[in-house]
Design a protein around this motif. Structure first.
Motif, PDB file in Angstrom:
ATOM      1  N   ASN A  30       5.914  28.648   1.628  1.00 19.58           N
ATOM      2  CA  ASN A  30       6.162  28.794   0.175  1.00 19.58           C
ATOM      3  C   ASN A  30       5.668  30.171  -0.318  1.00 19.58           C
ATOM      4  O   ASN A  30       6.352  30.388  -1.926  1.00 19.58           O
ATOM      5  N   TYR A  84       0.220  20.893  -7.024  1.00 18.45           N
ATOM      6  CA  TYR A  84       1.580  19.290  -7.440  1.00 18.45           C
ATOM      7  C   TYR A  84       2.678  19.276  -7.938  1.00 18.45           C
ATOM      8  O   TYR A  84       3.483  19.296  -8.337  1.00 18.45           O
ATOM      9  N   GLU A  85       1.294  20.048  -8.922  1.00 14.39           N
ATOM     10  CA  GLU A  85       3.039  19.969 -10.337  1.00 14.39           C
ATOM     11  C   GLU A  85       3.955  21.118 -10.794  1.00 14.39           C
ATOM     12  O   GLU A  85       4.860  20.586 -12.093  1.00 14.39           O
ATOM     13  N   THR A  86       3.592  21.915 -10.052  1.00  9.51           N
ATOM     14  CA  THR A  86       4.588  22.775  -9.548  1.00  9.51           C
ATOM     15  C   THR A  86       5.485  22.774  -8.588  1.00  9.51           C
ATOM     16  O   THR A  86       5.920  23.758  -8.194  1.00  9.51           O
ATOM     17  N   ASN A  87       5.249  21.261  -7.787  1.00 12.16           N
ATOM     18  CA  ASN A  87       5.988  21.222  -6.904  1.00 12.16           C
ATOM     19  C   ASN A  87       6.004  22.421  -5.089  1.00 12.16           C
ATOM     20  O   ASN A  87       6.378  22.270  -4.188  1.00 12.16           O
ATOM     21  N   TYR A  88       4.651  22.618  -4.940  1.00  8.61           N
ATOM     22  CA  TYR A  88       4.184  23.620  -4.040  1.00  8.61           C
ATOM     23  C   TYR A  88       3.050  21.969  -3.239  1.00  8.61           C
ATOM     24  O   TYR A  88       3.718  22.599  -2.062  1.00  8.61           O
ATOM     25  N   ASN A  90       3.815  17.861  -1.782  1.00  6.25           N
ATOM     26  CA  ASN A  90       4.474  16.854  -2.328  1.00  6.25           C
ATOM     27  C   ASN A  90       3.425  15.953  -2.537  1.00  6.25           C
ATOM     28  O   ASN A  90       2.617  15.871  -2.269  1.00  6.25           O
ATOM     29  N   ARG A  91       3.991  14.571  -3.498  1.00  2.00           N
ATOM     30  CA  ARG A  91       2.923  13.618  -3.249  1.00  2.00           C
ATOM     31  C   ARG A  91       2.186  13.258  -2.270  1.00  2.00           C
ATOM     32  O   ARG A  91       0.877  13.190  -2.148  1.00  2.00           O
TER      33      ARG A  91
END
Length: 118
Positions: A30, A84-88, A90-91
């Motif tokens: 990433n 997580y909240e910045t999509n680096y 996943n759940r």
């Protein structure tokens, strides 16, 4: 007590290995460096402080080291939330590693309370 028999030592070292691997993944896949570097520092510091507590000079020193480890675990939770909240993450990735961190927080809290006689 042998290091392999001490649950918090085992948990924190396993967690540190996961954090190092996550850092490598985020950096390589990433190109994320800033948040993951903070995560690396706090996530590996947990186990380092727990390891230091083994040779504490006093009960207060032991409690202090464990409190520092707890603070580092709380900071690690924060960096995981941001990733997580910045999509680096996943759940599934987030839930798995966040759960491990939560176990460490819970275990450290129990150890500190017991050491303080609470």
């Amino acid at each position: 007590m042998e290091k392999d028999d001490n649950i918090i030592l085992v948990l924190s070292k396993q967690f540190a290995v996961r954090i190092i691997r996550l850092y490598q993944f985020l950096k390589e896949n990433n190109n994320e460096i800033v948040l993951s570097k903070q995560l690396l520092r706090s996530g590996t510091s947990i186990g380092a402080n727990i390891r230091e507590s083994i040779n504490a000079q006093s009960k207060m020193d032991f409690i202090s080291k464990m409190n520092i480890a707890l603070k580092e675990a709380n900071e690690t939770e924060y960096w995981l939330e941001l990733l997580y909240e910045t999509n680096y993450l996943n759940r599934a990735q987030y839930d798995s590693i966040y759960s491990d961190c939560g176990k460490i927080v819970g275990t450290l809290t129990k150890i500190i309370r017991k050491a303080k006689g609470l």
